[in-house]
Structures are given as structure tokens and as C-alpha cells.
Design a protein around this motif. Structure first.
Motif, PDB file in Angstrom:
ATOM      1  N   VAL A  48      64.090 -26.309 -31.502  1.00 35.41           N
ATOM      2  CA  VAL A  48      62.778 -26.577 -32.084  1.00 35.41           C
ATOM      3  C   VAL A  48      62.071 -27.700 -31.322  1.00 35.41           C
ATOM      4  O   VAL A  48      60.947 -27.530 -30.860  1.00 35.41           O
ATOM      5  N   ALA A  49      62.734 -28.854 -31.232  1.00 36.84           N
ATOM      6  CA  ALA A  49      62.107 -30.010 -30.589  1.00 36.84           C
ATOM      7  C   ALA A  49      63.182 -30.983 -30.138  1.00 36.84           C
ATOM      8  O   ALA A  49      64.275 -31.022 -30.713  1.00 36.84           O
ATOM      9  N   ALA A  50      62.865 -31.778 -29.119  1.00 42.92           N
ATOM     10  CA  ALA A  50      63.787 -32.790 -28.629  1.00 42.92           C
ATOM     11  C   ALA A  50      63.007 -33.999 -28.149  1.00 42.92           C
ATOM     12  O   ALA A  50      61.859 -33.873 -27.710  1.00 42.92           O
ATOM     13  N   ILE A  51      63.645 -35.163 -28.238  1.00 45.64           N
ATOM     14  CA  ILE A  51      63.002 -36.408 -27.837  1.00 45.64           C
ATOM     15  C   ILE A  51      64.020 -37.294 -27.136  1.00 45.64           C
ATOM     16  O   ILE A  51      65.173 -37.389 -27.553  1.00 45.64           O
ATOM     17  N   SER A  52      63.596 -37.950 -26.077  1.00 52.67           N
ATOM     18  CA  SER A  52      64.472 -38.849 -25.344  1.00 52.67           C
ATOM     19  C   SER A  52      64.620 -40.166 -26.095  1.00 52.67           C
ATOM     20  O   SER A  52      63.906 -40.427 -27.071  1.00 52.67           O
ATOM     21  N   TRP A  53      65.541 -41.011 -25.645  1.00 55.42           N
ATOM     22  CA  TRP A  53      65.779 -42.306 -26.283  1.00 55.42           C
ATOM     23  C   TRP A  53      64.483 -43.132 -26.359  1.00 55.42           C
ATOM     24  O   TRP A  53      64.174 -43.719 -27.385  1.00 55.42           O
ATOM     25  N   SER A  54      63.746 -43.152 -25.276  1.00 50.16           N
ATOM     26  CA  SER A  54      62.525 -43.968 -25.234  1.00 50.16           C
ATOM     27  C   SER A  54      61.353 -43.307 -25.938  1.00 50.16           C
ATOM     28  O   SER A  54      60.341 -43.953 -26.214  1.00 50.16           O
ATOM     29  N   ARG A  67      51.980 -27.651 -33.841  1.00 49.84           N
ATOM     30  CA  ARG A  67      52.131 -27.716 -35.300  1.00 49.84           C
ATOM     31  C   ARG A  67      53.184 -28.742 -35.721  1.00 49.84           C
ATOM     32  O   ARG A  67      53.044 -29.368 -36.780  1.00 49.84           O
ATOM     33  N   PHE A  68      54.221 -28.899 -34.925  1.00 51.04           N
ATOM     34  CA  PHE A  68      55.318 -29.819 -35.243  1.00 51.04           C
ATOM     35  C   PHE A  68      55.236 -31.042 -34.325  1.00 51.04           C
ATOM     36  O   PHE A  68      54.836 -30.946 -33.169  1.00 51.04           O
ATOM     37  N   THR A  69      55.683 -32.184 -34.868  1.00 49.13           N
ATOM     38  CA  THR A  69      55.744 -33.416 -34.089  1.00 49.13           C
ATOM     39  C   THR A  69      57.075 -34.105 -34.322  1.00 49.13           C
ATOM     40  O   THR A  69      57.441 -34.382 -35.472  1.00 49.13           O
ATOM     41  N   ILE A  70      57.782 -34.379 -33.245  1.00 53.12           N
ATOM     42  CA  ILE A  70      59.047 -35.108 -33.337  1.00 53.12           C
ATOM     43  C   ILE A  70      58.793 -36.566 -33.003  1.00 53.12           C
ATOM     44  O   ILE A  70      57.980 -36.884 -32.123  1.00 53.12           O
ATOM     45  N   SER A  71      59.482 -37.461 -33.715  1.00 50.85           N
ATOM     46  CA  SER A  71      59.355 -38.886 -33.442  1.00 50.85           C
ATOM     47  C   SER A  71      60.670 -39.560 -33.809  1.00 50.85           C
ATOM     48  O   SER A  71      61.534 -38.947 -34.449  1.00 50.85           O
ATOM     49  N   VAL A  79      65.329 -40.091 -36.830  1.00 51.09           N
ATOM     50  CA  VAL A  79      64.455 -39.184 -36.109  1.00 51.09           C
ATOM     51  C   VAL A  79      63.746 -38.312 -37.139  1.00 51.09           C
ATOM     52  O   VAL A  79      64.318 -38.017 -38.192  1.00 51.09           O
ATOM     53  N   TYR A  80      62.512 -37.953 -36.846  1.00 52.36           N
ATOM     54  CA  TYR A  80      61.683 -37.245 -37.807  1.00 52.36           C
ATOM     55  C   TYR A  80      61.118 -35.969 -37.185  1.00 52.36           C
ATOM     56  O   TYR A  80      60.951 -35.871 -35.971  1.00 52.36           O
TER      57      TYR A  80
END
Length: 125
Positions: A48-54, A67-71, A79-80
Motif C-alpha cells: 500500500v505505502a512505504a516511508i523511509s526513516w527520514s 487518496r492515502f498519505t503515509i507519515s 507510523v500513520y
């Protein structure tokens, strides 16, 4: 004990919004890249979504882009996933995943070695 715990799932009408949260716990758990995956009944688990450490690198599946936002909040080890304009096809169990190795974020499930138990999201038509 190192673990990831998701919350925030539920039942929502099409067009509605939900915010999923994932809490990482455990003194030795390192959560570098973080990701969200989902699995609908009878289907394989998908990215669905991925985010790096920074937070500087973010990936989205085409089906959720816009439509979706990862943070994430590293101080809180959270993580959200903000999900807007939900569609019935978004119905699935959503899983939080963490990569405990310091390396770039990835869309591949094999790169994540910690997983939560999942939270159910159901979108009614």
C-alpha cells in the motif's frame, strides 16, 4: 517484547476517511523503513505505502495514490496511514510492517521483518 500494533480500523461508507496508526514497542526494535500492506479475502497481501526513516522517500501503490498519505513520528515510534475517499475495493485487513535494517524503503514484503497483527478496514458501498 518487540512488536507492532495497529489501530484505527473500522467500518466506513464509501467516500469516507479513516486514519490507521501503528505503534512500535520494544527497547531493541529498530524501525527504519516502515510500510503498510493489505490483504483482502481470497487475495494475496499487497503493498500500500512505504516511508523511509527520514520521511524523505515515500512510495504508494497506484491504487491509493492521491487518496492515502503515509507519515511517521520517530520520537513516538509511530507510523500513520491517512485514508481518504475510501472505496469498497479498499476493504481489507491492513498490516503495518517495519524493516529493522538500515536501508532504503521498499515496496517488497520480503524487506520487512516485523509485522503487526492487522486491523480490519471495511468500506460499504
Amino acid at each position: 517484547q518487540e512488536q507492532l500494533v495497529e489501530s484505527g480500523g473500522g467500518l466506513v461508507q464509501a467516500g469516507g476517511s479513516l486514519r490507521l496508526s501503528c505503534a512500535a514497542s520494544g527497547r531493541t526494535l529498530r524501525t527504519y523503513a516502515m510500510g503498510w500492506f493489505r490483504q483482502a479475502p481470497g487475495k494475496e497481501r499487497e503493498f500500500v505505502a512505504a516511508i523511509s526513516w527520514s520521511g524523505g522517500t515515500i512510495y504508494y501503490a497506484d491504487s491509493v495514490k492521491g487518496r492515502f498519505t503515509i507519515s511517521r513520528d520517530n520520537a513516538k515510534k509511530m507510523v500513520y496511514l491517512q485514508m481518504n475517499s475510501l472505496k469498497p475495493e479498499d476493504t481489507a485487513a491492513y498490516y503495518c510492517a517495519a524493516d529493522s535494517i538500515s536501508r532504503p524503503a521498499s515496496t517488497l514484503m520480503s524487506r520487512y521483518n516485523y509485522w503487526g497483527q492487522g486491523t480490519q478496514v471495511t468500506v460499504s458501498a
